[in-house]
Motif scaffolding. Structure first.
Motif, PDB file in Angstrom:
ATOM      1  N   VAL A  39     -19.639   0.842  -9.065  1.00 61.01           N
ATOM      2  CA  VAL A  39     -19.578   2.300  -9.226  1.00 61.01           C
ATOM      3  C   VAL A  39     -20.982   2.896  -9.278  1.00 61.01           C
ATOM      4  CG1 VAL A  39     -18.837   4.177 -10.745  1.00 61.01           C
ATOM      5  CG2 VAL A  39     -17.320   2.238 -10.343  1.00 61.01           C
ATOM      6  N   LEU A  40     -21.872   2.254 -10.008  1.00 65.31           N
ATOM      7  CA  LEU A  40     -23.244   2.756 -10.087  1.00 65.31           C
ATOM      8  C   LEU A  40     -23.942   2.680  -8.727  1.00 65.31           C
ATOM      9  CD1 LEU A  40     -24.351   1.247 -13.520  1.00 65.31           C
ATOM     10  CD2 LEU A  40     -23.930   3.651 -12.998  1.00 65.31           C
ATOM     11  N   SER A  41     -23.686   1.617  -7.983  1.00 62.78           N
ATOM     12  CA  SER A  41     -24.274   1.496  -6.640  1.00 62.78           C
ATOM     13  C   SER A  41     -23.748   2.593  -5.726  1.00 62.78           C
ATOM     14  CB  SER A  41     -23.963   0.116  -6.057  1.00 62.78           C
ATOM     15  OG  SER A  41     -24.591  -0.903  -6.802  1.00 62.78           O
ATOM     16  N   ALA A  42     -22.467   2.910  -5.845  1.00 62.38           N
ATOM     17  CA  ALA A  42     -21.895   3.990  -5.042  1.00 62.38           C
ATOM     18  C   ALA A  42     -22.542   5.324  -5.402  1.00 62.38           C
ATOM     19  CB  ALA A  42     -20.385   4.052  -5.254  1.00 62.38           C
ATOM     20  N   VAL A  53     -25.164   9.678 -15.659  1.00 62.91           N
ATOM     21  CA  VAL A  53     -25.213   9.470 -17.103  1.00 62.91           C
ATOM     22  C   VAL A  53     -24.099   8.502 -17.482  1.00 62.91           C
ATOM     23  CG1 VAL A  53     -24.885  10.534 -19.371  1.00 62.91           C
ATOM     24  CG2 VAL A  53     -26.228  11.717 -17.621  1.00 62.91           C
ATOM     25  N   VAL A  54     -24.474   7.394 -18.089  1.00 65.10           N
ATOM     26  CA  VAL A  54     -23.508   6.420 -18.593  1.00 65.10           C
ATOM     27  C   VAL A  54     -23.459   6.555 -20.114  1.00 65.10           C
ATOM     28  CG1 VAL A  54     -23.054   3.959 -18.957  1.00 65.10           C
ATOM     29  CG2 VAL A  54     -23.719   4.793 -16.696  1.00 65.10           C
ATOM     30  N   VAL A  55     -22.264   6.711 -20.648  1.00 63.29           N
ATOM     31  CA  VAL A  55     -22.087   6.841 -22.094  1.00 63.29           C
ATOM     32  C   VAL A  55     -21.456   5.556 -22.614  1.00 63.29           C
ATOM     33  CG1 VAL A  55     -21.107   8.204 -23.963  1.00 63.29           C
ATOM     34  CG2 VAL A  55     -21.741   9.317 -21.803  1.00 63.29           C
ATOM     35  N   THR A  56     -22.172   4.852 -23.465  1.00 62.53           N
ATOM     36  CA  THR A  56     -21.679   3.574 -23.954  1.00 62.53           C
ATOM     37  C   THR A  56     -22.344   3.213 -25.268  1.00 62.53           C
ATOM     38  OG1 THR A  56     -21.334   1.235 -23.376  1.00 62.53           O
ATOM     39  CG2 THR A  56     -23.417   2.246 -22.681  1.00 62.53           C
ATOM     40  N   GLU A  57     -21.633   2.428 -26.065  1.00 59.88           N
ATOM     41  CA  GLU A  57     -22.205   1.888 -27.287  1.00 59.88           C
ATOM     42  C   GLU A  57     -22.740   0.477 -27.053  1.00 59.88           C
ATOM     43  OE1 GLU A  57     -20.868   1.104 -31.933  1.00 59.88           O
ATOM     44  OE2 GLU A  57     -19.602   0.560 -30.254  1.00 59.88           O
ATOM     45  N   ASP A  58     -22.429  -0.099 -25.906  1.00 62.67           N
ATOM     46  CA  ASP A  58     -22.784  -1.483 -25.598  1.00 62.67           C
ATOM     47  C   ASP A  58     -24.215  -1.556 -25.060  1.00 62.67           C
ATOM     48  OD1 ASP A  58     -22.924  -3.951 -23.758  1.00 62.67           O
ATOM     49  OD2 ASP A  58     -21.041  -4.267 -24.847  1.00 62.67           O
ATOM     50  N   LEU A  59     -25.060  -2.294 -25.719  1.00 63.00           N
ATOM     51  CA  LEU A  59     -26.465  -2.363 -25.319  1.00 63.00           C
ATOM     52  C   LEU A  59     -26.643  -3.015 -23.959  1.00 63.00           C
ATOM     53  CD1 LEU A  59     -28.225  -3.307 -28.696  1.00 63.00           C
ATOM     54  CD2 LEU A  59     -28.024  -1.061 -27.611  1.00 63.00           C
ATOM     55  N   ASP A  60     -25.854  -4.053 -23.656  1.00 58.64           N
ATOM     56  CA  ASP A  60     -25.958  -4.700 -22.345  1.00 58.64           C
ATOM     57  C   ASP A  60     -25.545  -3.748 -21.233  1.00 58.64           C
ATOM     58  OD1 ASP A  60     -26.880  -7.075 -23.433  1.00 58.64           O
ATOM     59  OD2 ASP A  60     -24.890  -7.972 -23.560  1.00 58.64           O
ATOM     60  N   ALA A  61     -24.482  -2.982 -21.466  1.00 60.34           N
ATOM     61  CA  ALA A  61     -24.045  -2.008 -20.468  1.00 60.34           C
ATOM     62  C   ALA A  61     -25.089  -0.922 -20.279  1.00 60.34           C
ATOM     63  CB  ALA A  61     -22.711  -1.396 -20.882  1.00 60.34           C
ATOM     64  N   ALA A  62     -25.716  -0.506 -21.372  1.00 65.78           N
ATOM     65  CA  ALA A  62     -26.766   0.507 -21.282  1.00 65.78           C
ATOM     66  C   ALA A  62     -27.959   0.003 -20.484  1.00 65.78           C
ATOM     67  CB  ALA A  62     -27.206   0.922 -22.684  1.00 65.78           C
ATOM     68  N   MET A  63     -28.342  -1.240 -20.719  1.00 68.84           N
ATOM     69  CA  MET A  63     -29.467  -1.819 -19.975  1.00 68.84           C
ATOM     70  C   MET A  63     -29.132  -1.950 -18.497  1.00 68.84           C
ATOM     71  SD  MET A  63     -30.816  -4.733 -22.655  1.00 68.84           S
ATOM     72  CE  MET A  63     -32.012  -5.338 -21.462  1.00 68.84           C
ATOM     73  N   LEU A  64     -27.894  -2.361 -18.198  1.00 64.51           N
ATOM     74  CA  LEU A  64     -27.475  -2.473 -16.805  1.00 64.51           C
ATOM     75  C   LEU A  64     -27.522  -1.103 -16.133  1.00 64.51           C
ATOM     76  CD1 LEU A  64     -26.195  -3.933 -14.398  1.00 64.51           C
ATOM     77  CD2 LEU A  64     -23.957  -3.563 -15.469  1.00 64.51           C
ATOM     78  N   ALA A  65     -27.033  -0.096 -16.823  1.00 66.68           N
ATOM     79  CA  ALA A  65     -27.042   1.256 -16.269  1.00 66.68           C
ATOM     80  C   ALA A  65     -28.461   1.704 -15.949  1.00 66.68           C
ATOM     81  CB  ALA A  65     -26.380   2.221 -17.240  1.00 66.68           C
ATOM     82  N   GLN A  66     -29.363   1.464 -16.874  1.00 69.46           N
ATOM     83  CA  GLN A  66     -30.750   1.872 -16.667  1.00 69.46           C
ATOM     84  C   GLN A  66     -31.385   1.095 -15.519  1.00 69.46           C
ATOM     85  OE1 GLN A  66     -32.105   1.170 -20.670  1.00 69.46           O
ATOM     86  NE2 GLN A  66     -31.798   3.302 -21.276  1.00 69.46           N
ATOM     87  N   ASP A  67     -31.055  -0.182 -15.397  1.00 70.50           N
ATOM     88  CA  ASP A  67     -31.593  -0.989 -14.295  1.00 70.50           C
ATOM     89  C   ASP A  67     -31.130  -0.466 -12.942  1.00 70.50           C
ATOM     90  OD1 ASP A  67     -32.930  -2.650 -16.041  1.00 70.50           O
ATOM     91  OD2 ASP A  67     -31.410  -4.241 -16.004  1.00 70.50           O
ATOM     92  N   LEU A  68     -29.947   0.169 -12.923  1.00 69.67           N
ATOM     93  CA  LEU A  68     -29.394   0.676 -11.668  1.00 69.67           C
ATOM     94  C   LEU A  68     -29.597   2.186 -11.516  1.00 69.67           C
ATOM     95  CD1 LEU A  68     -26.124  -1.443 -11.395  1.00 69.67           C
ATOM     96  CD2 LEU A  68     -28.280  -1.729 -10.149  1.00 69.67           C
TER      97      LEU A  68
END
Length: 220
Positions: A39-42, A53-68
């Motif tokens: 989804v982020l790649s799209a 903008v990704v809204v999440t409490e999960d730190l790994d998901a947040a880092m992945l979002a920022q990387d993408l």
């Protein structure tokens, strides 16, 4: 018109519980991550989208979002559900001056840049909303709202009907469009099989094939 995507993301490993009969916890987590990446790649491939903008409490998901290339915004702790998370994202988008918010669920692995652009192109450029239903016709897989706070999110069971009713109450023009690439959200074993058997070459589709997940779904 400036448009920013808002994507709520549950804690990694906590989503896809309806697939617990056919997928082990590690596979569910891996699939959740792969679909988020798709989804982020799209979103990054969309020419009409101005931010994510990704809204999440999960730190790994947040880092992945920022990387993408997305901005990660903290969810409530503990989380209060998808709609509460979306409200945080919409507020962030509105405060930064975007004309519209494009709310996307994170489990639509066939999403593409042109499909996202098609949603944005369907907007009126004024006050209104564009809804892309799930393929069963009851859910909402994408919802563009302009201005961002014109329509409160109602994601979850029967969300399409809820959004239509709310738009009527607020005298808000709502346009519905069907986009096959955004219609498949992975909730059931059949969804998983359809993803694996698709011609898509995204990370989630490849994962289902590489791990034999389609065979597991067919064993029911």
């Amino acid at each position: 018109m400036s448009t920013v995507a808002v994507i709520p993301v549950k804690r990694l490993g906590r989503a896809l519980r309806r697939l617990s009969r056919v997928l082990e916890p590690d596979d569910r987590r891996a699939l959740q991550v792969a679909m988020l990446e798709d989804v982020l790649s799209a979103c990054r491939a969309a020419e009409r989208l101005d931010g994510i903008v990704v809204v999440t409490e999960d730190l790994d998901a947040a880092m992945l979002a920022q990387d993408l290339g997305a901005a990660a915004v903290p969810d409530h702790s503990p989380p209060r559900g998808m709609n509460a998370a979306v409200e945080i994202g919409v507020e962030t988008v509105d405060e930064h001056g975007a004309d519209a918010a494009l709310i996307l669920v994170s489990d639509i692995p066939l999403a593409s840049g042109p499909a996202i652009d098609a949603v944005i192109d369907s907007a009126t450029g004024g006050r209104g909303a564009v809804l892309v239903p799930s393929r069963d016709g009851t859910g909402t897989n994408a919802l563009l709202v302009e201005p961002p706070r014109a329509l409160a999110p109602q994601l979850g069971p029967d969300s399409r009907a809820k959004h239509l009713a709310l738009a009527g109450e607020r005298d808000l023009q709502l346009t519905e469009i069907e986009i096959p690439e955004l219609a498949l959200d992975v909730d059931t074993a059949q969804d998983l099989a359809d993803l694996a058997n698709s011609a898509n070459s995204g990370r989630a589709a490849e994962l289902t094939r590489a791990r034999g997940l389609v065979d597991s779904s067919r064993s029911l």
